[in-house]
Design an enzyme around this catalytic site. Structure first.
Site, PDB file in Angstrom:
ATOM      1  N   HIS A 105      -3.333  -3.547  -5.932  1.00 29.21           N
ATOM      2  CA  HIS A 105      -3.585  -3.067  -4.568  1.00 29.21           C
ATOM      3  C   HIS A 105      -5.049  -3.257  -4.208  1.00 29.21           C
ATOM      4  CE1 HIS A 105      -3.730   0.479  -1.554  1.00 29.21           C
ATOM      5  NE2 HIS A 105      -3.432  -0.637  -0.933  1.00 29.21           N
TER       6      HIS A 105
ATOM      7  N   SER B 123       0.820  -1.212   0.000  1.00 27.09           N
ATOM      8  CA  SER B 123       0.000   0.000   0.000  1.00 27.09           C
ATOM      9  C   SER B 123       0.855   1.263   0.000  1.00 27.09           C
ATOM     10  CB  SER B 123      -0.973   0.013   1.181  1.00 27.09           C
ATOM     11  OG  SER B 123      -0.398  -0.555   2.308  1.00 27.09           O
TER      12      SER B 123
HETATM   13  P1  NAI Z   1       0.009  -9.186   7.936  1.00 26.11           P
HETATM   14  O1  NAI Z   1       1.076  -8.774   8.861  1.00 26.11           O
HETATM   15  O2  NAI Z   1      -1.354  -9.502   8.481  1.00 26.11           O
HETATM   16  O3  NAI Z   1       0.484 -10.487   7.140  1.00 26.11           O
HETATM   17  C1  NAI Z   1       1.721 -10.622   6.521  1.00 26.11           C
HETATM   18  C2  NAI Z   1       2.007 -12.106   6.314  1.00 26.11           C
HETATM   19  O4  NAI Z   1       3.194 -12.224   5.550  1.00 26.11           O
HETATM   20  C3  NAI Z   1       2.238 -12.870   7.615  1.00 26.11           C
HETATM   21  O5  NAI Z   1       1.381 -14.002   7.653  1.00 26.11           O
HETATM   22  C4  NAI Z   1       3.690 -13.290   7.527  1.00 26.11           C
HETATM   23  O6  NAI Z   1       3.931 -14.573   8.103  1.00 26.11           O
HETATM   24  C5  NAI Z   1       3.903 -13.331   6.038  1.00 26.11           C
HETATM   25  N1  NAI Z   1       5.314 -13.245   5.657  1.00 26.11           N
HETATM   26  C6  NAI Z   1       6.240 -12.436   6.175  1.00 26.11           C
HETATM   27  N2  NAI Z   1       7.425 -12.659   5.555  1.00 26.11           N
HETATM   28  C7  NAI Z   1       7.208 -13.609   4.620  1.00 26.11           C
HETATM   29  C8  NAI Z   1       8.053 -14.263   3.679  1.00 26.11           C
HETATM   30  N3  NAI Z   1       9.324 -13.970   3.581  1.00 26.11           N
HETATM   31  N4  NAI Z   1       7.491 -15.205   2.887  1.00 26.11           N
HETATM   32  C9  NAI Z   1       6.191 -15.520   2.991  1.00 26.11           C
HETATM   33  N5  NAI Z   1       5.358 -14.921   3.884  1.00 26.11           N
HETATM   34  C10 NAI Z   1       5.865 -13.991   4.687  1.00 26.11           C
HETATM   35  O7  NAI Z   1      -0.082  -8.077   6.832  1.00 26.11           O
HETATM   36  P2  NAI Z   1      -1.324  -7.557   5.982  1.00 26.11           P
HETATM   37  O8  NAI Z   1      -2.075  -6.535   6.731  1.00 26.11           O
HETATM   38  O9  NAI Z   1      -2.056  -8.735   5.439  1.00 26.11           O
HETATM   39  O10 NAI Z   1      -0.585  -6.801   4.805  1.00 26.11           O
HETATM   40  C11 NAI Z   1       0.035  -7.489   3.755  1.00 26.11           C
HETATM   41  C12 NAI Z   1       0.285  -6.510   2.625  1.00 26.11           C
HETATM   42  O11 NAI Z   1      -0.941  -5.946   2.200  1.00 26.11           O
HETATM   43  C13 NAI Z   1       1.178  -5.350   2.995  1.00 26.11           C
HETATM   44  O12 NAI Z   1       1.998  -5.038   1.903  1.00 26.11           O
HETATM   45  C14 NAI Z   1       0.204  -4.217   3.261  1.00 26.11           C
HETATM   46  O13 NAI Z   1       0.729  -2.940   3.046  1.00 26.11           O
HETATM   47  C15 NAI Z   1      -0.848  -4.518   2.219  1.00 26.11           C
HETATM   48  N6  NAI Z   1      -2.161  -3.955   2.490  1.00 26.11           N
HETATM   49  C16 NAI Z   1      -2.673  -3.988   3.741  1.00 26.11           C
HETATM   50  C17 NAI Z   1      -3.929  -3.454   3.982  1.00 26.11           C
HETATM   51  C18 NAI Z   1      -4.502  -3.546   5.353  1.00 26.11           C
HETATM   52  O14 NAI Z   1      -5.481  -2.815   5.622  1.00 26.11           O
HETATM   53  N7  NAI Z   1      -3.998  -4.373   6.232  1.00 26.11           N
HETATM   54  C19 NAI Z   1      -4.727  -2.824   2.917  1.00 26.11           C
HETATM   55  C20 NAI Z   1      -4.111  -2.928   1.610  1.00 26.11           C
HETATM   56  C21 NAI Z   1      -2.868  -3.456   1.433  1.00 26.11           C
END
Ligand code: NAI
Length: 742
Positions: free
Chosen positions: A461, A440
């Protein structure tokens, strides 16, 4: 049997054994049958022909297309309507209704065979028949979607439906615009039978012959010609409950639902001719309303978006890039899980990779719950969930991506981790695989340097929660290829999303437009304006929630980070507010921590499906703690009124949109309106932020900004706006891409 009368363009008539006439519709030049002027003319001629020739014992109406009986009126006609006077519009309603009345008054019985969509005017035609039979195929849906265009059915729908199924269910169906399947329609009494498509014609002939024998249709016609008996208590109850529900849903901003209720109730107590007059008058009022104009325009924007392939070159006739068939998602957090569920729900098999097996273990049940969520029953369908489990493959190693043709990276928002993961993904996949990131805040351009082939890379996104937010930003970096963009756009559409293509730039489009709105609310708080008042004004404008409520939903920690990104890029006008870190330091992260600008009580389970769409945590007013936290950052108090609060929240969004246009972030001005409606919940009845700005006019916006000039650059008209004010031009006049796509 040979067809009768060969000079029709939209239908054919044949005589079947047993002296029945079969009219089959096929309206050329449209993907589905729609009610065009030619169709109405042909139907009138066909009925003349049947009247003047040897009389049939009954007539059957069906579509020669399996996917649609009739999808409704030709939308192109709605724009013509707006140019007419109220009397002319009423005249058109009366003419269409008179034509359909020829079916309900004919000397023979009639039956409509409904296979595929049967909406709006198509359902009104079917209602004018004595009988209806629907197929139980999933493609068969019946409903009155007019309300979604700010209208009501104008060809007898509000007259016939309450007489057929009762006023309560009729109000429900017409005022919500929801459609129902064949079996539900049979349960409601909207159709007289529901059968498989193969059996439809034979069943319809049987029903029709029975009516022709017994004349049962005459008794039914007498019932349909009476007023509906409703005692005062029933009427009062229906009026009160429906009015409350309608007001709750529409916030008082949409004139159609209350007018539908009023028209149906008034029409029930009079004869059909008088009820028809009321319907025509109500239709004419709505057809000329500005809300309907905006909703019809939005409908067209949606159609335009559905046809857009994401690139401008040879717009409209590019060969489509081969769609992705073997998608994968990396990262099983909040977003990865939502994206995975969306894939399963839309029929894909999916590979989901996360470095932590616990993350996968936690995500899988939530993904299956959400993918198998039954919206009608408002619960997860367990047998569906079991079926979907077979289509979700999980892994802790990227080697599982070997055969993927599209990988969506959604790991933690850390640039170093993302770059590392993207490099590893590229090593694991084939040369043609498209790689996308759900970041994001990271610039696509910066992440792309982690790849050997940046042309295969773009942003896709999604917004949180994925199940509810229809917008997707496809972010194009300088090296992204047309093919990559086309694959991403097509894929988002297959997930039921509305994708817009934006150029890589801080905050992309949506967060860039959102930040001024959020930022201004905190500035007003610092000036001493009551937070609940700020949120109430925003909701009064039509936003689904106020900016401070939204902060709490997004999470103050997330907002803090996004705010810093925006500050770095556009600090002259969207400076990071010191209040947000103060709340974060105090552990007030918003809903997820139980308190932010407001106090929250958790509303049941946190699982996305169990929480159900639209469920909110209960919220109590802001407390003294927030006042104390804001106090060190207080600004000189300003006396303000509600109109100024609304202007301060929303005019900076218009100003930012003018900069977005200057920088060529979007391909078409219309994408801005689609984005704010589908991602920010900007009120549809205002048509989007630029349609709203056009409705005020650039000169008036400049005038309203004048008294706010002391607040700084964020309230100063941009050169583009100043020029628009001078020349009297509008945002609508900036439409570049061909309109023929409409
Ligand atoms: P989160 O922290 O809930 O999940 C991230 C996941 O990635 C975790 O399960 C973690 O184990 C995994 N992970 C970390 N390193 C890894 C690796 N090397 N290989 C495989 N998996 C790995 O994060 P969230 O909120 O789901 O965000 C994910 C992406 O989505 C980010 O880039 C964020 O900016 C984007 N995003 C988030 C929004 C939100 O409201 N939370 C909205 C739109 C986009």
């Amino acid at each position: 049997m040979p067809p009768i009368g060969r000079d029709f363009t939209t239908l054919s008539i044949e005589r079947t054994a047993g002296d029945l006439s079969l009219i089959s519709f096929l309206v050329p030049g449209h993907l589905q049958n729609v009610i065009t002027r030619e169709l109405l003319r042909d139907l009138a001629t066909a009925l003349d022909l049947l009247d003047s020739g040897p009389r049939p014992r009954g007539i059957l109406l069906r579509s020669a297309r399996s996917e649609s009986f009739f999808a409704g009126a030709d939308i192109a006609r709605l724009d013509e309507l707006r140019l007419r006077t109220g009397d002319e519009i009423e005249g058109l309603c009366n003419a269409g209704r008179r034509l359909f009345n020829r079916l309900s008054e004919a000397p023979w019985p009639s039956i409509a065979i409904i296979d595929g969509v049967c909406l709006g005017g198509g359902l009104e035609m079917a209602l004018a028949c004595d009988l209806r039979i629907a197929t139980r195929e999933p493609r068969t849906v019946l409903g009155f979607p007019e309300v979604k265009l700010g209208l009501l059915p104008g060809w007898g729908g509000t007259v016939r439906l309450p007489r057929l199924i009762g006023p309560g269910p009729a109000v429900e169906l017409i005022a919500t615009g929801e459609s129902i399947g064949g079996e539900s329609a049979a349960r409601l009494g909207l159709v007289d039978g529901c059968v498989g498509a193969d059996a439809a014609l034979a069943s319809a002939i049987r029903l029709l012959e029975r009516d022709a024998e017994t004349h049962a249709h005459l008794a039914r016609r007498r019932r349909m010609n009476r007023a509906v008996e409703l005692d005062d208590d029933e009427r009062g109850f229906l009026e009160a409950t429906s009015a409350a529900v309608i007001l709750g849903r529409s916030g008082g901003h949409y004139p159609a639902p209350p007018l539908i209720l009023e028209t149906i109730l008034a029409g029930c107590s009079v004869d059909p001719a008088e009820a028809a007059r009321l319907e025509s008058a109500a239709f004419a009022t709505l057809a000329r309303s500005p809300v309907s104009a905006q909703l019809v325009r939005l409908f067209r924007l949606g159609e335009w978006n559905r046809r857009d392939i994401g690139i401008n070159a040879n717009f409209g006739d590019q060969p489509p890039a081969a769609p992705a068939e073997r998608p994968a998602v990396v990262g099983a957090g909040i977003m990865g899980a939502g994206i995975a569920a969306s894939h399963l729900r839309h029929g894909f098999s999916l590979t989901l990779v996360d470095i932590q097996s616990e993350a996968l273990t936690a995500a899988v049940p939530a993904i299956l719950d959400e993918a198998a969520w039954d919206r009608q029953a408002k619960r997860t369908d367990p047998s569906r969930a079991v079926g979907l489990a077979g289509r979700l493959r999980t892994a802790t190693s990227l080697s599982a991506l070997g055969d993927a043709d599209l990988v969506i990276e959604s790991v933690v928002e850390r640039t170093d981790v993302k770059r590392q993961v993207l490099t590893a993904i590229e090593q694991a996949v084939n040369a043609g695989t498209v790689i996308a990131t759900n970041t994001s805040t990271n610039p696509i351009t910066k992440l792309a340097t982690a790849l050997e082939d940046p042309s295969r890379f773009c942003g896709i996104h999604f917004f949180n929660p994925v199940r509810r937010m229809t917008l997707v930003e496809v972010v194009r970096g300088p090296a992204t290829s047309d093919r990559t963009v086309m694959v991403a756009v097509a894929h988002a559409k297959r997930l039921g999303k509305c994708p817009i293509v934006v150029r890589d730039s801080p905050g992309f489009l949506v967060n860039r437009l959102l930040m001024p709105y959020l930022h201004e609310s905190v500035e007003m708080l610092r000036e001493g304006t009551d937070p609940e008042r700020i949120d109430r004004v925003a909701r009064g404008f039509g936003m689904p929630m106020g900016p401070l409520e939204l902060y709490d939903m997004i999470g103050l920690d997330t907002a803090l980070y996004a705010g810093l990104v925006m500050d770095e890029a556009f600090g002259d006008r969207i400076a990071a507010s010191p209040v947000i870190p103060a709340l974060v330091r105090a552990g007030r992260l918003g809903r997820k921590s139980g308190a932010g600008f407001y106090e929250h009580a958790a509303a049941g389970s946190r699982s996305p499906a169990a929480a159900g769409p639209g469920r909110r945590s209960r919220q109590r007013g802001s407390d003294a703690t927030v006042t104390a936290l804001v106090e060190p950052y207080a600004l000189p108090p300003r006396v303000t009124d509600d109109a100024t609060i609304a202007d301060r929240l929303l005019l900076p969004v218009v100003l930012e949109a003018t900069r977005v246009l200057d920088e060529g972030i979007v391909r078409d001005v219309r994408d801005i309106d689609l984005a704010v409606i589908h991602a920010l919940g900007f009120p549809a009845f205002r048509g989007g932020v630029l349609a709203w700005a056009d409705s005020i006019g650039a000169a008036e916006i400049v005038r309203r900004l004048e008294p706010l000039a002391d607040l700084g650059i964020r309230m100063l008209p941009t050169p583009r706006l100043t020029e628009m004010a001078r020349s009297g031009s509008t945002f609508a006049s900036l439409v570049r891409l061909p309109d023929s796509l409409h």
